[in-house]
Design a protein around this motif. Sequence first.
Motif, short mmCIF file in Angstrom:
data_model
loop_
_atom_site.label_atom_id
_atom_site.label_comp_id
_atom_site.label_asym_id
_atom_site.label_seq_id
_atom_site.Cartn_x
_atom_site.Cartn_y
_atom_site.Cartn_z
N ILE A 1 -7.34 10.77 -24.12
CA ILE A 1 -8.02 11.76 -24.96
C ILE A 1 -8.16 11.15 -26.35
O ILE A 1 -7.17 10.73 -26.95
CB ILE A 1 -7.23 13.07 -25.02
CG1 ILE A 1 -7.08 13.64 -23.60
CG2 ILE A 1 -7.92 14.08 -25.93
CD1 ILE A 1 -6.19 14.83 -23.52
N PRO A 2 -9.37 11.09 -26.90
CA PRO A 2 -9.56 10.50 -28.24
C PRO A 2 -8.78 11.27 -29.31
O PRO A 2 -8.67 12.50 -29.26
CB PRO A 2 -11.07 10.62 -28.47
CG PRO A 2 -11.66 10.77 -27.11
CD PRO A 2 -10.64 11.46 -26.29
N ARG B 1 -7.42 21.55 -35.67
CA ARG B 1 -7.95 22.21 -36.85
C ARG B 1 -8.62 23.54 -36.48
O ARG B 1 -8.44 24.56 -37.16
CB ARG B 1 -8.96 21.28 -37.54
CG ARG B 1 -9.28 21.68 -38.98
CD ARG B 1 -10.25 20.71 -39.64
NE ARG B 1 -9.74 19.36 -39.71
CZ ARG B 1 -10.31 18.28 -39.19
NH1 ARG B 1 -11.42 18.39 -38.51
NH2 ARG B 1 -9.76 17.10 -39.32
N ARG B 2 -9.38 23.56 -35.38
CA ARG B 2 -10.05 24.79 -34.93
C ARG B 2 -9.02 25.86 -34.55
O ARG B 2 -9.21 27.05 -34.83
CB ARG B 2 -10.95 24.49 -33.72
CG ARG B 2 -12.23 23.76 -34.10
CD ARG B 2 -13.21 23.72 -32.94
NE ARG B 2 -14.27 22.76 -33.21
CZ ARG B 2 -14.53 21.67 -32.51
NH1 ARG B 2 -13.79 21.35 -31.47
NH2 ARG B 2 -15.53 20.89 -32.85
N ARG C 1 -9.53 11.67 -32.47
CA ARG C 1 -10.39 12.51 -33.31
C ARG C 1 -10.62 13.88 -32.67
O ARG C 1 -10.60 14.91 -33.35
CB ARG C 1 -11.73 11.80 -33.53
CG ARG C 1 -12.68 12.57 -34.44
CD ARG C 1 -13.94 11.82 -34.70
NE ARG C 1 -13.74 10.70 -35.59
CZ ARG C 1 -14.68 9.87 -35.99
NH1 ARG C 1 -15.91 10.01 -35.54
NH2 ARG C 1 -14.42 8.89 -36.82
N ARG C 2 -10.84 13.88 -31.32
CA ARG C 2 -11.04 15.16 -30.65
C ARG C 2 -9.78 16.03 -30.74
O ARG C 2 -9.87 17.25 -30.95
CB ARG C 2 -11.39 14.92 -29.18
CG ARG C 2 -11.83 16.19 -28.46
CD ARG C 2 -11.95 15.99 -26.97
NE ARG C 2 -13.01 15.06 -26.62
CZ ARG C 2 -13.23 14.62 -25.38
NH1 ARG C 2 -12.45 15.02 -24.40
NH2 ARG C 2 -14.22 13.79 -25.15
N GLN C 3 -8.61 15.41 -30.62
CA GLN C 3 -7.36 16.18 -30.74
C GLN C 3 -7.22 16.79 -32.12
O GLN C 3 -6.81 17.96 -32.27
CB GLN C 3 -6.16 15.25 -30.45
CG GLN C 3 -5.87 15.08 -28.97
CD GLN C 3 -4.61 14.28 -28.75
OE1 GLN C 3 -4.32 13.34 -29.51
NE2 GLN C 3 -3.87 14.62 -27.73
N LYS C 4 -7.57 16.03 -33.18
CA LYS C 4 -7.48 16.54 -34.56
C LYS C 4 -8.43 17.72 -34.77
O LYS C 4 -8.05 18.74 -35.35
CB LYS C 4 -7.81 15.43 -35.57
CG LYS C 4 -6.70 14.44 -35.78
CD LYS C 4 -7.11 13.41 -36.82
CE LYS C 4 -6.04 12.36 -37.00
NZ LYS C 4 -6.45 11.33 -37.98
N ASN C 5 -9.68 17.56 -34.26
CA ASN C 5 -10.66 18.65 -34.41
C ASN C 5 -10.21 19.92 -33.69
O ASN C 5 -10.35 21.03 -34.22
CB ASN C 5 -12.02 18.21 -33.87
CG ASN C 5 -12.67 17.14 -34.73
OD1 ASN C 5 -12.29 16.97 -35.89
ND2 ASN C 5 -13.64 16.42 -34.17
N GLU C 6 -9.64 19.77 -32.48
CA GLU C 6 -9.18 20.94 -31.73
C GLU C 6 -8.00 21.61 -32.42
O GLU C 6 -7.91 22.84 -32.47
CB GLU C 6 -8.79 20.52 -30.30
CG GLU C 6 -10.00 20.24 -29.42
CD GLU C 6 -9.60 19.76 -28.04
OE1 GLU C 6 -8.39 19.62 -27.77
OE2 GLU C 6 -10.51 19.52 -27.22
#
Length: 199
Positions: free
Chosen positions: A178-179, A188-189, A181-186
Amino acid sequence: QPRTFRLSRCEASYANLWRRAKTVALCRTESYTLKGFVRPNAERRNSVAAQIINQGHCSYKMKTSAETFCRNKYSVTGLCNRSSCPLSNSRYATILEDEGKLYLCMKTVERAHKPATLWHRVALHHNYAEALNQIDGLLSHWSRFIVHKSKQRLTKITQLLLRTRKAMRNNRSKIVTIPARRQKNEARREAKAQVAAQL
């Protein structure tokens, strides 16, 4: 005066068979069965069963707009007709698969009086060519239709087992990354959603 012998019911039926054997070719087997010979009462019973199935109700019959199918597990073709019906034929053979092993199931007139042992199962060799030779040997004096359809069914089930084993071999668990960046964005959301929910 000729001597008379009192024959039992079984002996009398065998005597009748041997009397008729003069006009019918004998096949060389252990039980001395007759080649191409079907008992008249069995033949009559087969025709009655076929007539009932065709004109009346059969729980295994499934009609479609194009074809009529048979859902009986012993059906050699899966089609509902006189020649491939396991109920209306007193002499029948098919191939069944049980837990990856193939069996040749045979039904004869001699076992009709015992429904528990009506079908005689013979385990087939795991090698395809050996299994074909086995079918040729066991069904050497049977009708060509049954022998041909049994071989077709053996081929079909063998190919199915090969595809199943190949799919199971290739179906291994894969490690998926799992990238970051995608983990950070999720994350944050999720944090924003929690804040909005408190308001």
